[in-house]
Scaffold this motif. Structure first.
Motif, PDB file in Angstrom:
ATOM      1  N   ARG A   1       0.858  -1.197   0.000  1.00  0.00           N
ATOM      2  CA  ARG A   1       0.000   0.000   0.000  1.00  0.00           C
ATOM      3  C   ARG A   1       0.891   1.244   0.000  1.00  0.00           C
ATOM      4  NH1 ARG A   1      -2.983  -3.649  -0.759  1.00  0.00           N
ATOM      5  NH2 ARG A   1      -5.006  -4.044   0.213  1.00  0.00           N
TER       6      ARG A   1
ATOM      7  N   ASP B   1      -2.807   5.197  -2.062  1.00  0.00           N
ATOM      8  CA  ASP B   1      -4.035   4.573  -1.551  1.00  0.00           C
ATOM      9  C   ASP B   1      -4.674   5.468  -0.500  1.00  0.00           C
ATOM     10  OD1 ASP B   1      -3.936   1.846  -2.833  1.00  0.00           O
ATOM     11  OD2 ASP B   1      -1.945   1.934  -1.922  1.00  0.00           O
TER      12      ASP B   1
ATOM     13  N   PRO C   1      -7.929   1.308   9.444  1.00  0.00           N
ATOM     14  CA  PRO C   1      -8.854   0.566   8.571  1.00  0.00           C
ATOM     15  C   PRO C   1      -8.155  -0.014   7.332  1.00  0.00           C
ATOM     16  CG  PRO C   1      -9.816   2.669   9.204  1.00  0.00           C
ATOM     17  CD  PRO C   1      -8.387   2.695   9.671  1.00  0.00           C
ATOM     18  N   LEU C   2      -7.166   0.708   6.821  1.00  0.00           N
ATOM     19  CA  LEU C   2      -6.418   0.214   5.648  1.00  0.00           C
ATOM     20  C   LEU C   2      -5.635  -1.052   6.026  1.00  0.00           C
ATOM     21  CD1 LEU C   2      -5.724   1.122   2.688  1.00  0.00           C
ATOM     22  CD2 LEU C   2      -3.707   2.225   3.627  1.00  0.00           C
TER      23      LEU C   2
ATOM     24  N   GLU D   1      -6.421  -3.107   8.459  1.00  0.00           N
ATOM     25  CA  GLU D   1      -7.368  -4.207   8.691  1.00  0.00           C
ATOM     26  C   GLU D   1      -7.817  -4.836   7.368  1.00  0.00           C
ATOM     27  OE1 GLU D   1     -10.340  -2.344  11.171  1.00  0.00           O
ATOM     28  OE2 GLU D   1      -8.748  -2.039  12.682  1.00  0.00           O
ATOM     29  N   THR D   2      -8.117  -4.004   6.356  1.00  0.00           N
ATOM     30  CA  THR D   2      -8.569  -4.603   5.090  1.00  0.00           C
ATOM     31  C   THR D   2      -7.409  -5.302   4.387  1.00  0.00           C
ATOM     32  OG1 THR D   2      -8.377  -2.413   4.110  1.00  0.00           O
ATOM     33  CG2 THR D   2     -10.600  -3.212   4.465  1.00  0.00           C
ATOM     34  N   ALA D   3      -6.212  -4.719   4.467  1.00  0.00           N
ATOM     35  CA  ALA D   3      -5.069  -5.326   3.770  1.00  0.00           C
ATOM     36  C   ALA D   3      -4.670  -6.646   4.411  1.00  0.00           C
ATOM     37  CB  ALA D   3      -3.889  -4.371   3.760  1.00  0.00           C
ATOM     38  N   CYS D   4      -4.787  -6.736   5.729  1.00  0.00           N
ATOM     39  CA  CYS D   4      -4.307  -7.931   6.427  1.00  0.00           C
ATOM     40  C   CYS D   4      -5.438  -8.932   6.702  1.00  0.00           C
ATOM     41  CB  CYS D   4      -3.602  -7.547   7.726  1.00  0.00           C
ATOM     42  SG  CYS D   4      -2.194  -6.459   7.426  1.00  0.00           S
ATOM     43  N   ALA D   5      -6.662  -8.623   6.218  1.00  0.00           N
ATOM     44  CA  ALA D   5      -7.799  -9.516   6.515  1.00  0.00           C
ATOM     45  C   ALA D   5      -7.665 -10.836   5.752  1.00  0.00           C
ATOM     46  CB  ALA D   5      -9.099  -8.833   6.127  1.00  0.00           C
TER      47      ALA D   5
END
Ligand code: TMP
Length: 211
Positions: free
Chosen positions: A5, A131, A204-205, A207-211
């Protein structure tokens, strides 16, 4: 390999971008993310050579368009040799200033024209964009006082308070115009307080990237 990112920090002089770039990179690293912290102008050997031309000498040393092209030249080298390879290798990149600075300083405040600077950028970089962009917001007077205390390099700091007021306003306008990519962060307070504000926007970035 998942692409990394790209996060940029923007704002006027003395808003604490460099400190917060380091802190953000350290916080991401603590989560096990491979991070590259870098800056513009500069960030690559060629970019750093060009930086010297931009941050030293008399305030009126360059025509505004020449100055815009020098920033673009520095960026072109930095993106091709440092940023893009890092992102492609899955690393996150945290960059102290990027394209919004050229829109603000050269495009809007120095009068090259916002549309002209944007056209130049898309001609060279296409749709490549951060991003997330964190814009540190501080009254120009406070920021300049902080920058002078820190003994900053000179040329842009000498451009006067009115110049820097227009810079702060132009950054606020970008934050308002591009709410999906940009977050305006209040830069008043201690480095810890500002870091926490930044982190609320970055997590939040993560969390979404590492989900
Ligand atoms: P710095 O103080 O954040 O290290 O950046 C050096 C100066 O370069 C800063 O005063 C703002 C200026 N600048 C531009 O005018 N246009 C640009 O595109 C960039 C990246 C920086």
């Amino acid at each position: 390999m998942t692409r990394g990112r790209f996060i940029t920090l923007e704002g006027g002089e003395g808003t604490g971008k460099s400190t917060q770039t380091r802190r953000l990179a350290a916080r991401l690293e603590a989560l096990g993310i491979d991070v590259l912290a870098t800056r513009e102008p500069g960030g690559s050997p060629g970019g750093e050579e060009i930086r010297k031309l931009l941050v030293t000498g008399a305030p009126g040393r360059w025509q505004p368009i020449t100055e815009a092209l020098l920033h673009m030249a520095s960026r072109s080298d930095h993106v091709a040799t440092v940023i893009e390879p890092a992102l492609a290798a899955g690393r996150w990149v945290v960059c102290d200033r990027f394209f919004d600075s050229t829109v603000v300083y050269q495009g809007i405040v120095q009068g090259v024209g916002e549309a002209r600077v944007r056209a130049l950028y898309s001609d060279i970089f296409g749709t490549f964009a951060p991003d997330l962009t964190l814009i540190l917001d501080l009254e120009a007077k406070t920021g300049l006082a902080r920058a002078n205390e820190n003994g900053r390099e000179g040329r842009y700091e000498e451009m006067g308070e009115d110049f820097h007021k227009r810079v702060a306003d132009a950054f606020r306008a970008i934050a308002a115009a591009e709410p999906d990519r940009c977050r305006l962060i209040d830069a008043v307070g201690t480095p810890d307080e500002v870091e926490d504000r930044l982190w609320r926007e970055v997590s939040p970035l993560v969390e979404t990237a590492c989900a």
